[in-house]
Motif scaffolding. Structure first.
Motif, PDB file in Angstrom:
ATOM      1  N   HIS A  18       7.299   4.482  -6.355  1.00  0.00           N
ATOM      2  CA  HIS A  18       5.905   4.727  -6.700  1.00  0.00           C
ATOM      3  C   HIS A  18       5.067   5.228  -5.531  1.00  0.00           C
ATOM      4  CE1 HIS A  18       6.280   3.130 -10.736  1.00  0.00           C
ATOM      5  NE2 HIS A  18       6.909   2.069 -10.259  1.00  0.00           N
ATOM      6  N   GLY A  19       5.631   5.264  -4.345  1.00  0.00           N
ATOM      7  CA  GLY A  19       4.914   5.823  -3.207  1.00  0.00           C
ATOM      8  C   GLY A  19       3.708   5.029  -2.771  1.00  0.00           C
ATOM      9  N   PHE A  20       3.802   3.709  -2.752  1.00  0.00           N
ATOM     10  CA  PHE A  20       2.683   2.876  -2.305  1.00  0.00           C
ATOM     11  C   PHE A  20       2.319   3.229  -0.860  1.00  0.00           C
ATOM     12  CE2 PHE A  20       4.494  -0.398  -5.391  1.00  0.00           C
ATOM     13  CZ  PHE A  20       3.647   0.014  -6.405  1.00  0.00           C
ATOM     14  N   PHE A  21       1.016   3.249  -0.598  1.00  0.00           N
ATOM     15  CA  PHE A  21       0.525   3.637   0.722  1.00  0.00           C
ATOM     16  C   PHE A  21      -0.463   2.579   1.200  1.00  0.00           C
ATOM     17  CE2 PHE A  21      -2.085   5.935   3.782  1.00  0.00           C
ATOM     18  CZ  PHE A  21      -1.130   6.673   4.480  1.00  0.00           C
ATOM     19  N   HIS A  22      -0.208   1.995   2.348  1.00  0.00           N
ATOM     20  CA  HIS A  22      -1.061   0.943   2.900  1.00  0.00           C
ATOM     21  C   HIS A  22      -1.883   1.529   4.047  1.00  0.00           C
ATOM     22  CE1 HIS A  22       1.007  -2.089   0.507  1.00  0.00           C
ATOM     23  NE2 HIS A  22       2.135  -1.491   0.836  1.00  0.00           N
ATOM     24  N   TRP A  23      -3.159   1.813   3.753  1.00  0.00           N
ATOM     25  CA  TRP A  23      -4.016   2.499   4.706  1.00  0.00           C
ATOM     26  C   TRP A  23      -4.187   1.713   6.007  1.00  0.00           C
ATOM     27  CZ3 TRP A  23      -6.253   7.318   3.724  1.00  0.00           C
ATOM     28  CH2 TRP A  23      -6.080   7.804   2.422  1.00  0.00           C
ATOM     29  N   GLU A  24      -4.436   0.407   5.869  1.00  0.00           N
ATOM     30  CA  GLU A  24      -4.694  -0.396   7.061  1.00  0.00           C
ATOM     31  C   GLU A  24      -3.491  -0.465   7.986  1.00  0.00           C
ATOM     32  OE1 GLU A  24      -5.324  -1.224   4.012  1.00  0.00           O
ATOM     33  OE2 GLU A  24      -7.418  -1.842   3.804  1.00  0.00           O
ATOM     34  N   LEU A  25      -2.291  -0.340   7.435  1.00  0.00           N
ATOM     35  CA  LEU A  25      -1.083  -0.353   8.262  1.00  0.00           C
ATOM     36  C   LEU A  25      -0.825   1.025   8.866  1.00  0.00           C
ATOM     37  CD1 LEU A  25       1.311  -2.538   6.077  1.00  0.00           C
ATOM     38  CD2 LEU A  25      -0.026  -3.234   8.077  1.00  0.00           C
ATOM     39  N   GLN A  26      -0.961   2.070   8.051  1.00  0.00           N
ATOM     40  CA  GLN A  26      -0.675   3.418   8.528  1.00  0.00           C
ATOM     41  C   GLN A  26      -1.682   3.880   9.585  1.00  0.00           C
ATOM     42  OE1 GLN A  26       2.007   5.189   7.772  1.00  0.00           O
ATOM     43  NE2 GLN A  26       2.787   3.620   6.364  1.00  0.00           N
ATOM     44  N   PHE A  27      -2.939   3.409   9.453  1.00  0.00           N
ATOM     45  CA  PHE A  27      -3.979   3.805  10.407  1.00  0.00           C
ATOM     46  C   PHE A  27      -4.562   2.566  11.090  1.00  0.00           C
ATOM     47  CE2 PHE A  27      -3.936   7.079   7.096  1.00  0.00           C
ATOM     48  CZ  PHE A  27      -3.767   8.230   7.860  1.00  0.00           C
ATOM     49  N   HIS A  29      -4.704   1.604  14.126  1.00  0.00           N
ATOM     50  CA  HIS A  29      -5.458   1.824  15.349  1.00  0.00           C
ATOM     51  C   HIS A  29      -6.912   2.200  15.049  1.00  0.00           C
ATOM     52  CE1 HIS A  29      -3.922   5.680  13.981  1.00  0.00           C
ATOM     53  NE2 HIS A  29      -4.780   6.313  14.776  1.00  0.00           N
ATOM     54  N   LEU A  30      -7.130   2.963  13.959  1.00  0.00           N
ATOM     55  CA  LEU A  30      -8.491   3.336  13.587  1.00  0.00           C
ATOM     56  C   LEU A  30      -9.276   2.140  13.053  1.00  0.00           C
ATOM     57  CD1 LEU A  30      -8.023   6.815  11.845  1.00  0.00           C
ATOM     58  CD2 LEU A  30      -9.157   6.339  14.011  1.00  0.00           C
ATOM     59  N   PHE A  31      -8.631   1.373  12.206  1.00  0.00           N
ATOM     60  CA  PHE A  31      -9.333   0.231  11.624  1.00  0.00           C
ATOM     61  C   PHE A  31      -9.624  -0.841  12.677  1.00  0.00           C
ATOM     62  CE2 PHE A  31      -7.809   2.180   7.745  1.00  0.00           C
ATOM     63  CZ  PHE A  31      -8.840   1.929   6.857  1.00  0.00           C
TER      64      PHE A  31
END
Length: 666
Positions: A18-27, A29-31
């Motif tokens: 399903h291609g789940f995407f975890h923004w807080e993990l992938q970015f 450093h920004l968060f």
């Protein structure tokens, strides 16, 4: 880990599929360092995870998408035969579980709280996700639909959106200028600019067909004609200062009175989409008008097509019923204040397979051709009908309307008075307003442009019970009541099925009614007697249009809409009707002859119009009228006619106030 937690492998498989995407993990450093993004731009998917069983089954057998109006038993049997194979059954279940899981995820309290209870939609999830990804001072630009600005369940999402929205440009894909096929040319979308949450205040430019309109309108000096939707036969892309509509909490509060949704605060009110600020007066008048239908009226939804066919109550068989009590109506059967508008061709395969009825020669006891007929025994057929006050709904005179509201046609609200006898399918709803006179008066209201405009400005695309209750209604005892009643009766009572109603409601005061406009060659409006006769209804195309134009003006005066506001609404929100009206003529016998083929008069051809234009051209030697027509001809001018009719009804009201015979209260 997989040995300790056996479910972990399945979780990993699902995440990959399903291609789940975890923004807080992938970015991360920004968060961690900035709290989120400084700017976000995107075009999220415009996808609703709806279950389409026929589409899934068509992957195995195209018949499920190609077959038209197949019996429910045939489809059920074919489906069972198809899914006997384990591989197909497993694939079918995987699709079903995937859709169900995604729907639950998108509307879950833990994932997207503003979406709880709403129709799952990926673009809405991306809205919430982008807000969650905002760093301090972040700006967001998203291209997505505007469907969350309407509806009751969307109120929490609207509140969150209004708090962040800074600008909205509402586009229509007319001529596929923005998106090519297969995206439709009526597709609607918006460019939404969001910022930090705060006090509600944003500008919007609505229903535009070119990006150039946006920038040009912000620098326009405000002079010149206010644009609408169409201009010289094409989309109106002229910029103007009045195209920019500012919305704040006060505006939303007034608009909430128009939409009349209970339990919704002004900060959660549905958004309206006026094309220009010139529409503000009409909106304010509708908002201030207190008379509404309310929930005390009776409404019937009729036979639900799929369910009624499955239950053996109705079946598709285009034919003429033996009497009105066997008729089953569909939407195209009627139009504004015209219960006998069209009949289906045989065979009837689409909405294009309908032909107009000649009202001028309509049989006195006319029975319409119908596509549906009763399938089973009469007792079961009647027992399944809604009951009002211990009588079947088909035993009443009713205001019937097409439930689906289209915004790309000449009008949106199609309603007429139907006699006792006919049933209808669910695409048509019908109501009785407590007594026959109030039902007829409401029929006149529903045939008018102001109520049609209400549906357009609120975006109500499906007019069911809850929305019908909120419609403006005539107040008994109003000074214009007789004027409304006479026009509504003479437009709708086309056959002897209306004779009992005519006898019940007729009053000698009808004979005092006059036309509001100085229409050349029309017989007096009040020239009718107490008994229904073939000449009682208005039958020629000319006199029927005259009565409908006057209804638009009459209801405007009733609601408090000025002549300027009525014409502004007509020019800005009715481009198709405006095009139709651009070149219409009526001959001495009331026959219509028009340029646009969509609004040809009955029996007219293209050559008839070309011949007429030569006859009307003083420099052309043609001195004969088209065959079947008679001079002289009347040229229409709807804006002038609106103003003349509006002045007539306004004078009636103002004179009564001056004389002290009416104080405006009812």
């Amino acid at each position: 880990m997989g040995e300790i937690f056996p479910w972990l492998h399945e979780v990993e498989n699902l995440a990959e599929r399903h291609g789940f995407f975890h923004w807080e993990l992938q970015f991360s450093h920004l968060f961690k360092n900035r709290g989120g993004f400084d700017i976000q731009v995107g075009n999220p998917p415009w996808v609703r995870p709806n279950w389409d069983e026929d589409a899934v089954l068509a992957e195995f057998d195209p018949w499920f998408k190609l077959a038209e109006k197949s019996p429910a038993e045939s489809k059920f049997g074919r489906k069972n035969e198809l899914l006997k194979f384990d591989s197909r059954w497993n694939e079918f279940l995987n699709e079903l579980s995937g859709i169900a899981g995604l729907s639950d995820f998108l509307s879950g309290e833990a994932t997207y709280p503003p979406l709880v209870g709403t129709q799952p939609d990926l673009y809405r999830a991306f809205m919430c996700r982008s807000w969650g990804n905002m760093g301090e001072g972040c700006n967001i630009g998203l291209v997505h639909p505007n469907t969350h600005f309407g509806g009751v369940r969307e109120r929490h999402l609207r509140r969150e959106s209004y708090a962040r929205l800074k600008f909205l440009a509402f586009f229509v894909n007319g001529g596929n200028w923005a998106f090519s096929r297969p995206v439709g040319d009526t597709a609607e979308f918006g460019v939404h600019v969001y910022g930090d949450p705060g006090v509600v205040g944003f500008d919007c430019v609505n229903r535009i067909y070119s990006p150039s309109v946006v920038a040009g309108s912000f620098v326009h000096d405000g002079l010149g004609e206010v644009p609408g939707i169409k201009y010289h036969g094409d989309w109106d892309i002229r910029p103007h200062k009045k195209r920019v509509v500012h919305v704040d909490e006060g505006v939303l509060g007034e608009w909430s009175k128009v939409t009349a949704i209970g339990g919704v605060s002004s900060l959660e009110a549905p958004l309206l989409f006026p094309v220009s600020s010139s529409e503000a007066g009409a909106i304010s008048a509708i908002a201030a008008y207190c008379g509404r239908l309310g929930a005390d009226i009776q409404i019937a939804s009729g036979y639900h097509e799929a369910g009624a066919k499955k239950d053996g109550l109705i079946r598709w068989n285009s034919s003429r019923p033996i009497d009105l009590h066997e008729a089953i109506l569909q939407g195209p059967h009627f139009s504004q204040a015209t219960p006998y508008a069209k009949i289906p061709m045989i065979p009837c395969k689409s909405t294009n397979d309908w032909v107009s009825w000649d009202i001028s020669s309509l049989p006195e006891s006319a029975i319409p051709l119908c596509n549906y007929e009763r399938a089973g025994c009469r007792s079961d057929y009647l027992a399944s009908q809604d009951s009002w006050n211990k009588k079947r709904y088909t035993e009443y005179y009713r205001l019937a309307w097409r439930r689906r509201i289209a915004f790309n046609t000449e009008r949106s609200l199609f309603a007429a008075l139907i006699p006792p006898g006919p049933a209808h399918v669910d695409a048509v709803h019908s109501m009785w307003a407590g007594d026959n006179q109030m039902t007829v008066l409401n029929t006149g209201f529903w045939a008018s442009l102001p109520l049609d405009y209400l549906l357009r400005i609120t975006g109500r695309s499906d007019l069911r019970n809850t929305e019908a209750y909120k419609m403006p209604a005539p107040t008994p005892g109003h000074l214009l009541e007789t004027a409304l009643l006479v026009r509504s009766m003479r437009l709708n009572c086309l056959t002897n099925a209306y004779a009992p109603l005519w006898a019940e409601l007729y009053d000698e005061s009808w004979q005092q009614e006059t036309w509001a406009v100085n229409w050349p060659r029309l017989a007096p409006l009040g020239e009718v007697g107490p008994e229904w006769e073939y000449a009682s209804p208005l039958r020629t195309e000319y006199e029927r249009r005259a009565a409908l134009v006057e209804l638009d003006a009459l209801v405007s005066v009733w609601l408090g809409i000025s002549a300027d506001e009525l014409t502004a609404v007509y020019k800005s929100r009715y481009p198709v009707l405006h095009d139709y009206e651009a070149d219409i003529h009526f001959d001495a016998n009331g026959r219509k002859i028009a340029k646009n083929h969509n609004t040809y008069g009955y029996g007219q051809t293209k050559e008839d119009f070309l011949h007429l234009k030569k006859y009307l051209d003083k420099d052309d030697p043609t001195d004969t009228v088209p065959e079947g027509y008679a001079a002289p001809f009347y040229d229409t001018d709807r804006e002038r006619e609106y103003r003349e009719a509006h002045a007539h009804f306004t004078e009636i009201v103002e004179r009564a106030k001056r004389d002290g015979t009416w104080d405006g209260e009812v």
